[in-house]
Design a protein around this motif. Structure first.
Motif, PDB file in Angstrom:
ATOM      1  N   GLU B 249     -39.051 -10.971  14.144  1.00 28.83           N
ATOM      2  CA  GLU B 249     -38.579 -11.683  15.118  1.00 28.83           C
ATOM      3  C   GLU B 249     -39.247 -11.325  16.656  1.00 28.83           C
ATOM      4  O   GLU B 249     -39.401 -10.111  16.690  1.00 28.83           O
ATOM      5  N   ILE B 251     -38.699 -11.287  20.781  1.00 30.18           N
ATOM      6  CA  ILE B 251     -37.682 -11.814  21.928  1.00 30.18           C
ATOM      7  C   ILE B 251     -38.315 -11.435  23.118  1.00 30.18           C
ATOM      8  O   ILE B 251     -39.011 -10.553  23.515  1.00 30.18           O
ATOM      9  N   ARG B 269     -38.595  -7.683  17.961  1.00 28.87           N
ATOM     10  CA  ARG B 269     -37.232  -6.721  17.866  1.00 28.87           C
ATOM     11  C   ARG B 269     -37.240  -5.918  16.956  1.00 28.87           C
ATOM     12  O   ARG B 269     -37.929  -5.531  16.064  1.00 28.87           O
ATOM     13  N   ALA B 293     -32.351 -10.946  30.122  1.00 28.83           N
ATOM     14  CA  ALA B 293     -32.719 -12.002  28.899  1.00 28.83           C
ATOM     15  C   ALA B 293     -31.950 -11.635  28.003  1.00 28.83           C
ATOM     16  O   ALA B 293     -31.328 -12.864  27.220  1.00 28.83           O
ATOM     17  N   ALA B 294     -31.787 -10.621  27.298  1.00 34.35           N
ATOM     18  CA  ALA B 294     -31.039 -10.193  26.200  1.00 34.35           C
ATOM     19  C   ALA B 294     -29.268 -10.707  26.300  1.00 34.35           C
ATOM     20  O   ALA B 294     -28.847 -11.452  25.588  1.00 34.35           O
ATOM     21  N   CYS B 295     -28.855 -10.257  27.647  1.00 36.75           N
ATOM     22  CA  CYS B 295     -27.527 -10.833  27.680  1.00 36.75           C
ATOM     23  C   CYS B 295     -27.413 -12.436  27.854  1.00 36.75           C
ATOM     24  O   CYS B 295     -26.308 -12.923  27.292  1.00 36.75           O
ATOM     25  N   ARG B 296     -28.391 -13.244  28.281  1.00 39.90           N
ATOM     26  CA  ARG B 296     -28.474 -14.372  28.483  1.00 39.90           C
ATOM     27  C   ARG B 296     -28.268 -14.911  26.871  1.00 39.90           C
ATOM     28  O   ARG B 296     -27.756 -15.965  26.713  1.00 39.90           O
ATOM     29  N   ARG B 297     -28.994 -14.349  25.930  1.00 46.48           N
ATOM     30  CA  ARG B 297     -28.772 -14.935  24.656  1.00 46.48           C
ATOM     31  C   ARG B 297     -27.585 -14.406  24.043  1.00 46.48           C
ATOM     32  O   ARG B 297     -27.580 -14.671  22.895  1.00 46.48           O
ATOM     33  N   GLU B 299     -26.671 -11.254  23.561  1.00 47.53           N
ATOM     34  CA  GLU B 299     -26.827  -9.978  23.062  1.00 47.53           C
ATOM     35  C   GLU B 299     -26.242  -8.818  23.729  1.00 47.53           C
ATOM     36  O   GLU B 299     -26.022  -8.941  25.069  1.00 47.53           O
ATOM     37  N   GLU B 362     -28.117  -4.802  20.872  1.00 47.03           N
ATOM     38  CA  GLU B 362     -29.267  -4.982  20.460  1.00 47.03           C
ATOM     39  C   GLU B 362     -30.613  -4.519  21.261  1.00 47.03           C
ATOM     40  O   GLU B 362     -31.731  -4.435  20.844  1.00 47.03           O
TER      41      GLU B 362
END
Lengths: 104, 572
Positions: B249, B251, B269, B293-297, B299, B362
């Motif tokens: 995957e 990210i 990932r 970006a992670a928090c937007r997803r 995570e 994550e």
């Protein structure tokens, strides 16, 4: 007199309260009892009281006097508490431990 | 190390890391010796063994203390979250303080330690204890006369403990030449663990080593461990194999053009990303983008900051349009800020372990790594980083580390040390040109993807980081205003060339007109000459005809017979 001169308070009741901790009828325990009896008769005739506690029967009692070694003789009274460990075969040391100087 | 479980029955300690090193725990039903200098955590290790035994494995325990009173012990471990009073009240634990005062004890003749045996036996039986701690039994040597008897009795005690089938920990002080002052290792030989507390470069670190473990393989290295509010944790360095599963995957990095540079997809990932660069090149900004970006997803992310406070980071990132604070408030982002010098490396690592295990993110950011470099501890740093990378990979966590390099040589020594651990390595560097510094970025390596080989200009704008193509022309790579100037010059030159071409075309047109004019003139002259020539030809023909006529006329007048053949006859 053989009581501790520095402890005048004990003079009134100068009875020695002695506790002998044993664990069953081992040779060491038997020897300790015999030795103790002999020393007391010799030095403390009439003013001693011996309590024999068998820890095999009352293991709980080991905590109270912080008994580790067997046999242990604890002088409960007069204060302070003194402990003598071993089979009490060395009379000199027992007398020192009990604050009973041998007669000159 | 799963295959070890069949070898020897083991009692799991429940202590983080220790069970991994020992392959499952301490030898069950046998005594284990834990030795070390003063203040190295022996008592705590033993206590945690008992408490975890009760709370996790339902194995009641007896703690026999020779040095600290029950009250002191209870208070001391309360700070670690162990409620001994509760355990004692629930009859899961017995805390027995053995008081020995040498001055109160007189020895007369032979004795034995049956009293201790009885006491311990009673304590064990009263709660059905499976675990026993004797801390520190060597105190007996100070408290009781006749070491010969004591030694014999201790030997008997350990045998007796085995007979009882309890798993025991016996603690001992480190001696001069021996592991323990009284040589207890002679009696307790199944498992020996040493603890050590040392100070290097003014930073203290704790180490644990399994010296011996009869009947079982075990990790033989020194493992860093630490004691904090959660108790004891050991960090197994080499017990981790290279067996982490990898993810296919991808990210996103949070910077679209950077994704494009990384095969169009971003990081893998669970990979480890290193962003290195000189000071002020935007390493933290890249990290913040990734976090964002992670928090937007949706995570979770942990940001380990070692140079700036969380407030400072959020403020700074707001200036480039990233609002980290809102993620913190939503519980998706956690900052863990501390000074690198606050503790030893393994302490930091352990703290990271704990934070990661607790928060389950994550994405993990470590900003920056090189704060750990103190003096010449590169090997240690590498070891710790390897641990960290392994740990994150095993948990499928993507780690982004920033690393400050000293200018000039962009692949600084510290980078080289850790390079082999890194999957994707981005380099942000200053490009000094035309009196200004600009940021350039390129992908130094990125395992497992077709990444771009281009240098991009890296701009920090009020709406985040942007990547631009740098100007690559005959006069080299240009960035910033130099790039703009160069582009303008290029434009001007293009215009000039355009004009030149038009000029040439015009000239050619002129020439063609001139040529055509010339051709017309010559043609006119020629026409005039041609007309003249024709006129003369006609004139001469006319004269000739007239001459012939005259000859015919003359012939007629001379009465010649063949008028038709006159010219032939005449020519003969």
């Amino acid at each position: 007199m053989n009581t501790n001169p520095s402890e005048p308070a004990q003079a009134a009741s100068d009875t020695f309260l002695l506790r002998l901790y044993v664990a069953g009828q081992t040779p060491k325990s038997m020897a300790a009892f015999v030795n103790l009896k002999k020393i007391c008769e010799e030095h403390l005739a009439g003013r001693y009281q011996i309590q024999v506690i068998d820890l095999l029967e009352n293991p709980r009692l080991a905590d109270g006097d912080q008994i580790l070694a067997i046999p242990t003789l604890v002088r409960q009274l007069p204060e302070p508490v003194r402990k003598i460990i071993g089979d009490l075969s060395n009379t000199e040391r027992v007398l020192i431990g009990l604050d009973l100087r041998p007669k000159k | 190390m799963a295959e070890l479980e069949t070898q020897l029955p083991k009692s799991p300690t429940g202590i983080q890391g220790l069970d991994e090193i020992t392959g499952g725990g301490l030898p069950q039903g046998r005594p284990t010796l834990v030795c070390g200098g003063a203040g190295c955590g022996k008592t705590l290790l033993a206590m945690e063994f008992l408490v975890r035994g009760v709370t996790q494995f339902n194995e009641p325990g007896v703690f026999m203390a020779f040095e600290e009173t029950a009250k002191d012990l209870t208070q001391n471990v309360a700070s670690l979250g162990f409620d001994l009073e509760d355990l004692i009240a629930r009859k899961k634990m017995v805390l027995d303080f053995v008081y020995i005062e040498r001055s109160e004890i007189e020895e007369s003749g032979e004795y034995d330690l049956e009293g201790l045996f009885i006491r311990l036996g009673h304590a064990i039986d009263s709660i059905g204890a499976k675990r026993v701690v004797l801390d520190t039994i060597e105190s007996l040597f100070a408290g009781l006369p006749n070491p010969l008897i004591l030694r014999a009795e201790l030997r008997r005690l350990f045998r007796w403990l085995r007979g009882k089938g309890v798993t025991a920990i016996i603690t001992g002080e480190r001696g001069d030449a021996t592991l323990t002052r009284q040589g207890l290792e002679e009696y307790v030989s199944d498992c020996v663990i040493t603890l050590d507390h040392r100070v290097n470069d003014q930073v203290s670190s704790r180490r644990l080593r399994v010296v011996k473990y009869r009947g079982s393989t075990h990790g033989t290295n020194e493992y860093p461990f630490l004691i904090d509010e959660g108790g004891f944790s050991v960090l197994p360095i080499t017990s981790l194999g290279l067996q982490h599963a990898v993810s296919l995957e991808h990210i996103p990095t949070g910077v679209p053009r950077l994704d494009a540079m990384l095969g169009g997809v971003g990081y893998y990932r669970g990979s480890s990303v290193l962003v290195s660069g000189t000071a002020g090149t935007g390493k933290s900004s890249l990290a913040a983008h990734f976090v964002d970006a992670a928090c937007r997803r949706g995570e979770r992310a942990i940001y380990f900051a070692f140079e700036e406070s969380p407030d400072q980071i959020t403020r700074n990132m707001r200036s480039i349009g990233i609002d980290l604070m809102s993620w913190v408030e939503q519980g998706l982002l956690r900052f863990e800020a501390s000074r690198p010098t606050v503790s030893g490396l393994e302490m930091h690592l352990a703290r990271m372990h704990k934070a990661v295990n607790a928060f389950k993110p994550e994405v993990v950011i470590v900003d920056p790594l090189n704060s750990f470099h103190v003096g010449s501890n590169e090997i240690a740093v590498k070891a710790i980083l390897m641990l960290l990378v392994d740990f994150l990979k095993t948990n499928q966590i993507t780690g982004l580390f920033t690393n400050l390099t000293s200018g000039g040589n962009e692949s600084d020594q510290s980078d080289v040390v850790i390079a082999s651990l890194i999957d994707t390595w981005l380099l942000v560097r200053d490009i000094e040109l035309g009196g200004e510094r600009n940021r350039g970025m390129y992908v130094l390596k990125s395992r497992g993807m077709a990444h771009s080989n281009q240098i991009r200009e890296f701009l920090l704008t009020d709406h985040g980081a942007e990547l631009r193509d740098v100007y690559v022309g005959p006069s080299g790579v240009m960035t910033g205003s130099a790039r703009l100037v160069q582009e303008a010059q290029e434009q001007a030159r293009k215009l000039t060339r355009q004009q030149e071409i038009e000029q040439r075309q015009l000239e050619l047109e002129c020439k063609r007109s001139a040529l055509e004019a010339q051709i017309a003139t010559m043609r006119a002259v020629f026409e005039v000459q041609e007309a003249e020539s024709l006129r003369i030809v006609r004139q001469e023909q006319a004269q000739e005809a007239q001459l012939a006529q005259e000859r015919v006329d003359m012939g007629i007048s001379r009465k010649a017979d063949a008028t038709e053949k006159t010219p032939e006859g005449e020519s003969k």
